[in-house]
Every structure is written in C-alpha cells, then in structure tokens.
Design a protein around this motif. Structure first.
Motif, mmCIF file in Angstrom:
data_model
loop_
_atom_site.group_PDB
_atom_site.id
_atom_site.type_symbol
_atom_site.label_atom_id
_atom_site.label_comp_id
_atom_site.label_asym_id
_atom_site.label_seq_id
_atom_site.Cartn_x
_atom_site.Cartn_y
_atom_site.Cartn_z
ATOM 1 N N ASP A 1 -19.659 -0.220 9.679
ATOM 2 C CA ASP A 1 -20.394 1.043 9.663
ATOM 3 C C ASP A 1 -19.760 2.035 10.634
ATOM 4 N N ALA A 2 -19.062 3.028 10.090
ATOM 5 C CA ALA A 2 -18.340 3.984 10.928
ATOM 6 C C ALA A 2 -19.270 4.865 11.746
ATOM 7 N N LYS A 3 -20.550 4.897 11.420
ATOM 8 C CA LYS A 3 -21.498 5.742 12.145
ATOM 9 C C LYS A 3 -22.186 5.006 13.290
ATOM 10 N N SER A 4 -21.919 3.709 13.419
ATOM 11 C CA SER A 4 -22.552 2.964 14.506
ATOM 12 C C SER A 4 -21.945 3.368 15.843
ATOM 13 N N PHE B 1 -8.531 6.260 9.975
ATOM 14 C CA PHE B 1 -9.692 6.942 10.549
ATOM 15 C C PHE B 1 -10.367 7.838 9.518
ATOM 16 N N LYS B 2 -9.572 8.629 8.790
ATOM 17 C CA LYS B 2 -10.127 9.509 7.757
ATOM 18 C C LYS B 2 -10.801 8.702 6.652
ATOM 19 N N ARG B 3 -10.164 7.606 6.260
ATOM 20 C CA ARG B 3 -10.716 6.771 5.193
ATOM 21 C C ARG B 3 -12.046 6.151 5.610
ATOM 22 N N THR C 1 -15.549 7.022 3.763
ATOM 23 C CA THR C 1 -16.328 5.944 3.140
ATOM 24 C C THR C 1 -17.742 5.923 3.678
ATOM 25 N N SER C 2 -17.861 6.078 4.992
ATOM 26 C CA SER C 2 -19.193 6.088 5.608
ATOM 27 C C SER C 2 -20.013 7.274 5.122
ATOM 28 N N GLN C 3 -19.362 8.454 5.001
ATOM 29 C CA GLN C 3 -20.064 9.645 4.536
ATOM 30 C C GLN C 3 -20.508 9.496 3.094
ATOM 31 N N SER C 4 -19.666 8.870 2.261
ATOM 32 C CA SER C 4 -20.006 8.647 0.853
ATOM 33 C C SER C 4 -21.187 7.709 0.725
ATOM 34 N N ASN C 5 -21.207 6.681 1.548
ATOM 35 C CA ASN C 5 -22.314 5.717 1.505
ATOM 36 C C ASN C 5 -23.613 6.384 1.899
ATOM 37 N N ARG C 6 -23.572 7.270 2.887
ATOM 38 C CA ARG C 6 -24.786 7.980 3.321
ATOM 39 C C ARG C 6 -25.289 8.936 2.240
#
Length: 279
Positions: free
Chosen positions: A195-198, A265-267, A271-276
C-alpha cells in the motif's frame, strides 16, 4: 525460436561471468596461499559468512531464491554501511579526520579496520555473483547486476593485492546506506506490504530518495571529482585508470538505477491511486 535464441544469449552470459568468477577465486587462493597474504583470508571469510546466512534464510524463512538473495543483500548493506560509519566515526573520535581527504591518506594509507572491511565486502560480491548465477537471478544479454559485481571484484581485489586506494574504496561503500532501503523495499513487497499510501511506505520512499541522492549519487560524484582533481598526484601505473574506470561504471549504473527507481515510484503511486479510485 526467438525465446530459444534469448535463452542461448543468457546462457552465454552466464558462462562468461561464471568463468570470470572462477578465475577470480583461483587468483585469490593463489595470492593467499603461495604469496602468503594471510590478510586476504577475510575475503574468504566474507564469502563463507554470507553463504551461511543464505542457508539459514533458506532453511528457516523461505526457499524462494529471490527472497533469500534479497535478504542476504539487506544483511550485507547493513553490515557494510555500519562498518563504514564505524570506521569514519573512529577517525573522528581520534581526531584523525582533519586529513581524511588528503591524497596520501586516500591512496597510500588504510584507516583502522578499512582493509578488513573491504575484504569482507569483496567476499560478499563474490558470493552474490555465484548465487545469482546458480539460480539465474539475472536477465538480459549483458546483465547489469553481473557487470556491476564484476567491476567491483576487479577494482576491490586489485586494490587489496597492491594495498592502494583502500580508503577511496571504503568511501564508495557509503552507497550501501541507500542499498538498505532498496532491499527493504523488495523484501516488503515480497512480504505483501504494497500500500503506497501507508505511513511506513511513505517514510521508506523518503529515506530511499534522500539516501540515493546523498549516499550514492553525491558521494560517487564527489569521489570521481576528487580523482580528477588529484590526477597529477598519482604515480604512473594502473591505479588512476582503474579508479576512473570503476567510478565511470558506478556513475553510469547510478544513473540507470535512478531512472528505474523513478519509474518504480511513479508506478507504485499510480497503482495506489487507481485502487483508491475503484473504491
């Protein structure tokens, strides 16, 4: 047909790098036994230590070759960066740091524990080269990771044989501070934490980027600049050309690593933004 041709190219690359590794081993054994360079036993000690760590992780944690290799790489980065910090801190406490960047110090001397630390790290790169060849943890016609290890083995070993530029090479190992976060990221992802937002991942990325620019990119550019500035102070021989060749290779690989890191990093962020958005 194309797949077969690709595999053949990779097999040829593997054969070449295995041959160079065996030649390196014969050279070290000859230098240690016949020229009675007992101090080089720390190279073999490094090989044995990290191979033992490999067996422990494989037996107790996971048998996945990539996970095992990355875990041992994380151990090496931690041990080596701690050793470099210890060596430099020891100089500072003894007030020997004033002339630390003098040409004579960097080329002709060896700080306390520096020679042993370099030998031990050299042993790791030999172990890691073998592990990647054994489990085919590389790809491409000319695998960059195998090229990287071969360059380091050549530069480190020749320096250890001739007992020159030991301190220069210790300074290059400051980049292992950044490698800690590279390997931590890989282990984290293999453990399923993605989870890139953690908060943990965000902190990890901040440390990853800061250490990349400071401990890897800036440190290696500084060392290269220092070599160029002090070029006239080197005696005629192989030391300067080899050092410049090694640092040119390291800087080139650092640029490639930075590009790959930015893409990753961009990927991860995308991915995290798409999941949200789906949620």
């Amino acid at each position: 047909m194309a797949r077969t041709s690709h595999n053949e190219r990779e097999n040829r690359a593997g054969t070449f790098f295995l041959a160079t590794l065996l030649l390196w081993l014969v050279s070290v054994l000859f230098e240690t036994a016949f020229n009675k360079r007992r101090e080089l036993l720390f190279i073999l000690a490094g090989c044995c230590f990290y191979q033992t760590a490999n067996w422990v992780v494989r037996s107790c944690v996971s048998r996945d070759p990539l996970f095992v290799n990355t875990s041992v790489s994380l151990l090496h980065s931690t041990v080596t960066s701690s050793s470099v910090v210890f060596i430099l801190l020891n100089l500072w406490l003894k007030e020997d740091y004033k002339d630390v960047f003098e040409h004579s110090q960097l080329v002709g001397a060896a700080w306390p524990w520096a020679y042993k630390a370099l030998c031990f790290s050299c042993g790791y790169f030999a172990y890691d080269q073998w592990d990647m060849l054994q489990y085919r943890l590389y790809s491409g016609r000319i695998p960059s990771i195998l090229v990287h290890h071969l360059i380091l083995l050549i530069c480190f070993t020749l320096a250890l044989y001739r007992n020159v530029t030991i301190n220069y090479l210790i300074l290059t190992l400051i980049c292992e501070i950044h490698s800690i976060f590279l390997h931590t990221r890989k282990v984290r992802r293999m453990a399923g934490i993605r989870d890139a937002k953690s908060v943990v991942v965000k902190i990890e990325w901040v440390l990853n980027w800061v250490s990349f620019f400071v401990a890897r990119l800036a440190a290696h550019v500084f060392i290269t600049a220092k070599l160029i500035i002090d070029a006239s102070k080197f005696e005629k021989g192989i030391e300067l050309p080899l050092a410049l060749f090694g640092m040119a290779g390291m800087n080139f690989l650092n640029i490639g690593l930075g590009v790959d890191l930015f893409g990753t990093f961009k990927r991860e962020m995308w991915t995290s933004q798409s999941n949200r958005c789906r949620e």
